[in-house]
Design a protein around this motif. Structure first.
Motif, PDB file in Angstrom:
ATOM      1  N   VAL A  34       0.838  -1.207   0.000  1.00 55.86           N
ATOM      2  CA  VAL A  34       0.000   0.000   0.000  1.00 55.86           C
ATOM      3  C   VAL A  34       0.865   1.246   0.000  1.00 55.86           C
ATOM      4  CG1 VAL A  34      -1.688   1.301   1.357  1.00 55.86           C
ATOM      5  CG2 VAL A  34      -1.967  -1.162   1.039  1.00 55.86           C
ATOM      6  N   LEU A  35       1.933   1.250   0.783  1.00 54.74           N
ATOM      7  CA  LEU A  35       2.851   2.385   0.805  1.00 54.74           C
ATOM      8  C   LEU A  35       3.492   2.600  -0.563  1.00 54.74           C
ATOM      9  CD1 LEU A  35       4.422   4.574   2.386  1.00 54.74           C
ATOM     10  CD2 LEU A  35       6.123   2.812   2.877  1.00 54.74           C
ATOM     11  N   GLY A  36       3.886   1.528  -1.228  1.00 52.73           N
ATOM     12  CA  GLY A  36       4.470   1.642  -2.556  1.00 52.73           C
ATOM     13  C   GLY A  36       3.509   2.265  -3.549  1.00 52.73           C
ATOM     14  N   VAL A  37       2.259   1.821  -3.526  1.00 60.01           N
ATOM     15  CA  VAL A  37       1.245   2.389  -4.419  1.00 60.01           C
ATOM     16  C   VAL A  37       1.005   3.857  -4.085  1.00 60.01           C
ATOM     17  CG1 VAL A  37      -1.194   2.248  -5.080  1.00 60.01           C
ATOM     18  CG2 VAL A  37       0.165   0.164  -4.875  1.00 60.01           C
ATOM     19  N   ALA A  38       0.958   4.188  -2.804  1.00 60.82           N
ATOM     20  CA  ALA A  38       0.756   5.577  -2.400  1.00 60.82           C
ATOM     21  C   ALA A  38       1.924   6.471  -2.823  1.00 60.82           C
ATOM     22  CB  ALA A  38       0.556   5.656  -0.889  1.00 60.82           C
ATOM     23  N   LEU A  39       3.141   5.950  -2.741  1.00 60.64           N
ATOM     24  CA  LEU A  39       4.294   6.737  -3.191  1.00 60.64           C
ATOM     25  C   LEU A  39       4.265   6.954  -4.693  1.00 60.64           C
ATOM     26  CD1 LEU A  39       7.102   5.266  -0.932  1.00 60.64           C
ATOM     27  CD2 LEU A  39       6.223   7.597  -0.896  1.00 60.64           C
ATOM     28  N   PHE A  40       3.847   5.955  -5.457  1.00 65.05           N
ATOM     29  CA  PHE A  40       3.711   6.151  -6.891  1.00 65.05           C
ATOM     30  C   PHE A  40       2.641   7.197  -7.192  1.00 65.05           C
ATOM     31  CE2 PHE A  40       5.609   1.804  -7.656  1.00 65.05           C
ATOM     32  CZ  PHE A  40       6.719   2.284  -8.326  1.00 65.05           C
ATOM     33  N   ALA A  41       1.531   7.151  -6.467  1.00 66.26           N
ATOM     34  CA  ALA A  41       0.476   8.139  -6.677  1.00 66.26           C
ATOM     35  C   ALA A  41       0.937   9.538  -6.311  1.00 66.26           C
ATOM     36  CB  ALA A  41      -0.762   7.758  -5.852  1.00 66.26           C
ATOM     37  N   ALA A  42       1.706   9.649  -5.244  1.00 67.44           N
ATOM     38  CA  ALA A  42       2.239  10.965  -4.835  1.00 67.44           C
ATOM     39  C   ALA A  42       3.217  11.488  -5.871  1.00 67.44           C
ATOM     40  CB  ALA A  42       2.898  10.857  -3.474  1.00 67.44           C
ATOM     41  N   ALA A  43       4.005  10.617  -6.460  1.00 65.77           N
ATOM     42  CA  ALA A  43       4.970  11.046  -7.473  1.00 65.77           C
ATOM     43  C   ALA A  43       4.249  11.550  -8.719  1.00 65.77           C
ATOM     44  CB  ALA A  43       5.900   9.890  -7.833  1.00 65.77           C
ATOM     45  N   GLU A  44       3.158  10.908  -9.072  1.00 71.38           N
ATOM     46  CA  GLU A  44       2.412  11.312 -10.258  1.00 71.38           C
ATOM     47  C   GLU A  44       1.595  12.581 -10.029  1.00 71.38           C
ATOM     48  OE1 GLU A  44       2.524  10.214 -13.383  1.00 71.38           O
ATOM     49  OE2 GLU A  44       4.204   9.002 -12.673  1.00 71.38           O
TER      50      GLU A  44
END
Length: 66
Positions: free
Chosen positions: A51-61
């Motif tokens: 979940v953290l990995g997905v959230a970091l990708f979303a934050a980067a985008e």
């Protein structure tokens, strides 16, 4: 900053997936099972890393460009 978030997201996602692979197949991969205070909670920690990995990708985008 975007690249840093993407790298951290990738690392978190990979470690989370490898932790889940370890729990369900018994393969000795990943770092989650090697952390002592997570003993007995490895599945929850692995899901949290995914979940953290997905959230970091979303934050980067979602970050502003420029």
């Amino acid at each position: 900053m975007k690249q840093v978030l993407e790298v951290l997201g990738f690392i978190a996602l990979v470690q989370g997936v490898m932790g889940l692979v370890h729990e369900f197949t018994g393969w000795q991969v990943g770092l989650v099972q090697r952390v002592g205070f997570l003993h007995g909670h490895e599945v929850y920690a692995s899901v949290a890393l995914v979940v953290l990995g997905v959230a970091l990708f979303a934050a980067a985008e979602s970050g502003r460009t420029g």
